[in-house]
Design a protein around this motif. Structure first.
Motif, PDB file in Angstrom:
ATOM      1  N   ILE A  53      13.321  31.773  58.837  1.00 33.08           N
ATOM      2  CA  ILE A  53      14.059  30.572  58.482  1.00 33.08           C
ATOM      3  C   ILE A  53      14.378  30.807  60.046  1.00 33.08           C
ATOM      4  O   ILE A  53      13.879  31.757  61.057  1.00 33.08           O
ATOM      5  N   SER A  54      14.420  29.704  60.636  1.00 37.05           N
ATOM      6  CA  SER A  54      14.939  28.188  61.910  1.00 37.05           C
ATOM      7  C   SER A  54      16.460  29.580  61.903  1.00 37.05           C
ATOM      8  O   SER A  54      17.383  29.593  61.134  1.00 37.05           O
ATOM      9  N   GLY A  55      17.639  29.458  62.837  1.00 39.32           N
ATOM     10  CA  GLY A  55      18.551  29.563  63.308  1.00 39.32           C
ATOM     11  C   GLY A  55      19.191  27.925  62.029  1.00 39.32           C
ATOM     12  O   GLY A  55      20.129  28.420  62.372  1.00 39.32           O
ATOM     13  N   ASP A  56      18.820  26.884  62.248  1.00 42.37           N
ATOM     14  CA  ASP A  56      19.167  25.804  62.209  1.00 42.37           C
ATOM     15  C   ASP A  56      19.156  25.633  61.088  1.00 42.37           C
ATOM     16  O   ASP A  56      19.956  25.423  60.417  1.00 42.37           O
ATOM     17  N   GLU A  57      18.518  26.953  59.768  1.00 46.54           N
ATOM     18  CA  GLU A  57      18.326  26.818  58.281  1.00 46.54           C
ATOM     19  C   GLU A  57      19.202  27.738  58.122  1.00 46.54           C
ATOM     20  O   GLU A  57      19.573  28.266  56.950  1.00 46.54           O
ATOM     21  N   LEU A  58      20.453  28.799  59.234  1.00 44.78           N
ATOM     22  CA  LEU A  58      20.471  28.993  58.429  1.00 44.78           C
ATOM     23  C   LEU A  58      21.857  28.846  57.648  1.00 44.78           C
ATOM     24  O   LEU A  58      22.788  27.951  58.208  1.00 44.78           O
TER      25      LEU A  58
ATOM     26  N   GLU B 100      25.096  29.807  55.977  1.00 43.21           N
ATOM     27  CA  GLU B 100      26.693  31.149  56.612  1.00 43.21           C
ATOM     28  C   GLU B 100      26.878  31.534  55.136  1.00 43.21           C
ATOM     29  O   GLU B 100      26.656  31.688  53.909  1.00 43.21           O
ATOM     30  N   ASP B 101      26.959  32.980  55.386  1.00 43.77           N
ATOM     31  CA  ASP B 101      27.900  33.996  53.795  1.00 43.77           C
ATOM     32  C   ASP B 101      25.986  34.121  52.753  1.00 43.77           C
ATOM     33  O   ASP B 101      27.123  34.104  52.211  1.00 43.77           O
ATOM     34  N   ARG B 102      25.662  34.055  53.577  1.00 45.96           N
ATOM     35  CA  ARG B 102      24.585  34.478  51.996  1.00 45.96           C
ATOM     36  C   ARG B 102      23.656  35.827  53.210  1.00 45.96           C
ATOM     37  O   ARG B 102      23.810  35.968  54.301  1.00 45.96           O
ATOM     38  N   PRO B 103      22.648  36.774  52.295  1.00 45.18           N
ATOM     39  CA  PRO B 103      21.833  37.853  53.875  1.00 45.18           C
ATOM     40  C   PRO B 103      20.684  37.513  53.772  1.00 45.18           C
ATOM     41  O   PRO B 103      20.102  36.549  53.872  1.00 45.18           O
ATOM     42  N   TYR B 104      20.831  37.995  54.777  1.00 40.28           N
ATOM     43  CA  TYR B 104      19.888  38.122  55.701  1.00 40.28           C
ATOM     44  C   TYR B 104      18.516  39.269  56.254  1.00 40.28           C
ATOM     45  O   TYR B 104      19.907  40.858  56.597  1.00 40.28           O
ATOM     46  N   LEU B 105      17.811  39.459  55.769  1.00 40.47           N
ATOM     47  CA  LEU B 105      17.155  41.073  57.272  1.00 40.47           C
ATOM     48  C   LEU B 105      16.997  40.614  58.371  1.00 40.47           C
ATOM     49  O   LEU B 105      16.801  38.942  58.755  1.00 40.47           O
TER      50      LEU B 105
ATOM     51  N   LEU C 179      15.215  36.079  62.234  1.00 40.09           N
ATOM     52  CA  LEU C 179      16.133  35.851  60.989  1.00 40.09           C
ATOM     53  C   LEU C 179      15.218  35.476  59.335  1.00 40.09           C
ATOM     54  O   LEU C 179      14.481  35.327  59.549  1.00 40.09           O
ATOM     55  N   PHE C 180      15.274  36.135  58.230  1.00 39.33           N
ATOM     56  CA  PHE C 180      14.236  36.092  57.170  1.00 39.33           C
ATOM     57  C   PHE C 180      15.453  36.526  56.630  1.00 39.33           C
ATOM     58  O   PHE C 180      16.164  37.614  56.322  1.00 39.33           O
ATOM     59  N   ALA C 181      15.454  34.412  55.224  1.00 39.93           N
ATOM     60  CA  ALA C 181      15.988  34.873  54.495  1.00 39.93           C
ATOM     61  C   ALA C 181      16.193  35.843  53.326  1.00 39.93           C
ATOM     62  O   ALA C 181      14.892  36.025  53.333  1.00 39.93           O
ATOM     63  N   LEU C 182      16.813  36.785  52.704  1.00 41.51           N
ATOM     64  CA  LEU C 182      16.603  37.655  51.372  1.00 41.51           C
ATOM     65  C   LEU C 182      16.726  36.646  49.673  1.00 41.51           C
ATOM     66  O   LEU C 182      18.173  36.463  49.532  1.00 41.51           O
ATOM     67  N   ARG C 183      14.999  36.736  50.175  1.00 42.38           N
ATOM     68  CA  ARG C 183      15.129  36.046  48.716  1.00 42.38           C
ATOM     69  C   ARG C 183      15.382  37.039  47.045  1.00 42.38           C
ATOM     70  O   ARG C 183      16.094  36.852  46.078  1.00 42.38           O
TER      71      ARG C 183
END
Length: 204
Positions: free
Chosen positions: A139-144, A146-151, A194-198
């Motif tokens: 994801i991009s920083g704009d898609e972050l 909050e309070d979710r897990p990321y790599l 940033l990578f959203a943990l799916r």
């Protein structure tokens, strides 16, 4: 109900993203075409995906359904072939390097999965055991959210944590729901990607 991606170009773009292909010329080479003109015309909306082109793409990329390319419909059970990197996953993903293997998983949305890799840290968040397989989406920083897990990739490390906003808007708070892990502050400028943990797959 089948998933529908509206336009022919978006279907091709979906395949490119799933396989780490960023240029139409690279896709053309992968499917044995000398030029990308046909793909470019599809992107412009001038022509549709032909049956021979769909067959070429499906042959080059195992797991891609010709019917999906031609109609935009994909059954819920259709599998996405996810590249699986054991070491240096982000570097190899960026270089579109051959993965160590592929994981076949049911497709569950329009956004593609980026890759799968091994978690080597003892439970960075609850449920992520050592040697578990984590499946992520860039994801991009704009898609972050909050309070979710990321790599999180920085110059020093590749870690899994939840991300929360710090009072200083130029920084984030990285934390875990595992109480043995201390929270820390990370500057937004230090985050390379940033990578959203799916998904987390624990193999016993």
């Amino acid at each position: 109900m089948s998933k529908i991606i509206p336009t022919p170009w978006e279907r091709i773009e979906q395949v490119m993203q799933e396989h780490g292909i960023r240029k139409m010329s690279d896709l053309a080479r992968r499917i044995g075409m000398t030029r990308a003109e046909t793909i470019f015309q599809i992107k412009k909306g001038k022509i549709n995906i032909s049956l021979p082109l769909a067959a070429r793409i499906a042959e080059a990329f195992p797991g891609v359904d010709e019917g999906f390319l031609l109609t935009g419909k994909r059954s819920p059970g259709a599998a996405q072939q996810i590249p699986y990197y054991i070491n240096d996953p982000v570097v190899r993903y960026r270089k579109n390097a051959p993965p160590d293997n592929y994981l076949a998983m049911p497709y569950s949305g329009v956004r593609p999965i980026s890759f799968a890799t091994v978690n080597n840290e003892p439970e960075p968040i609850k449920g992520a055991l050592v040697n578990s397989v984590v499946i992520v989406e860039e994801i991009s920083g704009d898609e972050l959210i909050e309070d979710r897990p990321y790599l999180i990739e920085t110059a020093e490390a590749l870690i899994i944590r939840f991300i929360g906003q710090d009072p200083d808007k130029s920084r984030y708070r990285a934390y875990s729901d595992n109480n043995s892990k201390k929270p820390f502050i990370i500057r937004a400028s230090d985050i390379r990607s940033l990578f959203a943990l799916r998904y987390i797959l624990n193999i016993y």
